[in-house]
Design a protein around this motif. Structure first.
Motif, PDB file in Angstrom:
ATOM      1  N   ILE A 110      43.081  49.755  44.074  1.00 13.92           N
ATOM      2  CA  ILE A 110      43.610  51.110  43.875  1.00 13.92           C
ATOM      3  C   ILE A 110      45.077  51.171  44.286  1.00 13.92           C
ATOM      4  CG2 ILE A 110      43.450  53.503  44.666  1.00 13.92           C
ATOM      5  CD1 ILE A 110      40.428  53.112  44.892  1.00 13.92           C
ATOM      6  N   LEU A 111      45.400  50.549  45.422  1.00 17.67           N
ATOM      7  CA  LEU A 111      46.798  50.528  45.878  1.00 17.67           C
ATOM      8  C   LEU A 111      47.676  49.709  44.939  1.00 17.67           C
ATOM      9  CD1 LEU A 111      46.338  50.059  49.740  1.00 17.67           C
ATOM     10  CD2 LEU A 111      46.862  52.164  48.483  1.00 17.67           C
ATOM     11  N   ALA A 112      47.080  48.695  44.292  1.00 13.68           N
ATOM     12  CA  ALA A 112      47.854  47.841  43.384  1.00 13.68           C
ATOM     13  C   ALA A 112      48.374  48.601  42.171  1.00 13.68           C
ATOM     14  CB  ALA A 112      47.002  46.662  42.930  1.00 13.68           C
ATOM     15  N   ILE A 113      47.737  49.737  41.858  1.00 12.24           N
ATOM     16  CA  ILE A 113      48.212  50.560  40.736  1.00 12.24           C
ATOM     17  C   ILE A 113      49.624  51.061  41.002  1.00 12.24           C
ATOM     18  CG2 ILE A 113      47.775  52.669  39.415  1.00 12.24           C
ATOM     19  CD1 ILE A 113      44.812  52.320  40.005  1.00 12.24           C
ATOM     20  N   PHE A 114      49.944  51.305  42.286  1.00 12.37           N
ATOM     21  CA  PHE A 114      51.233  51.895  42.655  1.00 12.37           C
ATOM     22  C   PHE A 114      52.199  50.854  43.211  1.00 12.37           C
ATOM     23  CE2 PHE A 114      47.745  54.882  43.347  1.00 12.37           C
ATOM     24  CZ  PHE A 114      48.102  55.899  42.470  1.00 12.37           C
ATOM     25  N   THR A 115      51.787  49.584  43.264  1.00 15.82           N
ATOM     26  CA  THR A 115      52.651  48.529  43.786  1.00 15.82           C
ATOM     27  C   THR A 115      52.680  47.365  42.803  1.00 15.82           C
ATOM     28  OG1 THR A 115      50.854  47.436  45.001  1.00 15.82           O
ATOM     29  CG2 THR A 115      52.049  49.193  46.146  1.00 15.82           C
ATOM     30  N   ALA A 116      53.404  46.304  43.195  1.00 16.08           N
ATOM     31  CA  ALA A 116      53.495  45.102  42.355  1.00 16.08           C
ATOM     32  C   ALA A 116      52.413  44.076  42.685  1.00 16.08           C
ATOM     33  CB  ALA A 116      54.865  44.465  42.528  1.00 16.08           C
ATOM     34  N   ASP A 117      51.525  44.397  43.618  1.00 10.18           N
ATOM     35  CA  ASP A 117      50.470  43.458  43.992  1.00 10.18           C
ATOM     36  C   ASP A 117      49.473  43.293  42.844  1.00 10.18           C
ATOM     37  OD1 ASP A 117      51.599  43.222  46.456  1.00 10.18           O
ATOM     38  OD2 ASP A 117      50.307  44.744  47.394  1.00 10.18           O
TER      39      ASP A 117
END
Length: 218
Positions: free
Chosen positions: A136-143
């Motif tokens: 879920i956090l990867a949606i907003f980051t480059a991870d």
């Protein structure tokens, strides 16, 4: 309202009492029994709701047991409040036993050969939850997103748990169903007899007061 409280509980109290209810699990079980016996519905409808709540408690749909129980009770034309109360069978004391037995039974049914314990099942749930949050956090980051833990969790835990919990859930649900009907029926008859006795006493008291008033008027 059946579940209305005079003083609403805080989120902290809700979290604490979900693990250890105030007064202990014995008192919590007595509370559930008390609420079930006082539901204003026919015994067979309450029993269907109990079946729905018990059956859902044998599934790995954690966080959705209330919704699943209500939906199944609606399909079975059972009492929805009884279904919600019956999910109490899936509590922190019984859930580890339900989980390990359902997963092992599911492994046997699906032909999966992997030794599991309560700790490994807990670790699999934790890893899957962590990976979901990371994705879920990867949606907003480059991870990058990762699915290895979720795939392993689905194949080794979730699917066997879902498959292995069906037959035990039906069996325990049917036992509770057939126990609920006579218990609720007997309790409702006792309550009806007590209510009729109270009405008879009020009628006799009213007649006595009328006779006294007639004698005074003479």
């Amino acid at each position: 309202m059946v579940f209305k409280r005079r003083v609403p509980r805080t989120w902290r109290q809700l979290a604490t009492e979900s693990v250890w209810p105030r007064g202990g699990w014995k008192r919590a079980a007595q509370y559930v029994k008390h609420r079930l016996t006082r539901l204003p519905d026919e015994p067979h409808r309450i029993a269907r709701g109990v079946f729905a709540g018990v059956f859902i408690s044998f599934t790995p749909l954690f966080g959705f047991h209330f919704l699943g129980a209500a939906f199944l009770a609606l399909i079975l034309r059972g009492n929805i409040l009884a279904a919600l109360l019956a999910t109490f069978i899936g509590n922190p004391i019984t859930t580890p036993l339900i989980a390990i037995s359902s997963v092992e039974f599911g492994h046997w049914m699906l032909g999966i050969e992997e030794k599991l314990t309560v700790l490994t099942i807990f670790d699999a749930f934790t890893s899957a939850g962590t990976e979901i949050w990371s994705n879920i956090l990867a949606i907003f980051t480059a991870d990058p997103t990762r699915w290895s833990s979720l795939a392993h969790f689905f194949q080794i835990i979730f699917l066997p748990y879902l498959v292995g919990g069906i037959l035990p859930g039906i069996a325990v649900g049917m036992i509770c169903y057939y126990l609920t009907i006579p218990i609720i029926g007997a309790y409702q008859k006792i309550r009806a007899l007590k209510a009729e006795a109270r009405r008879a006493r009020r009628r006799r008291r009213g007649l006595a007061e009328t006779d006294d008033a007639d004698r005074r008027s003479l």
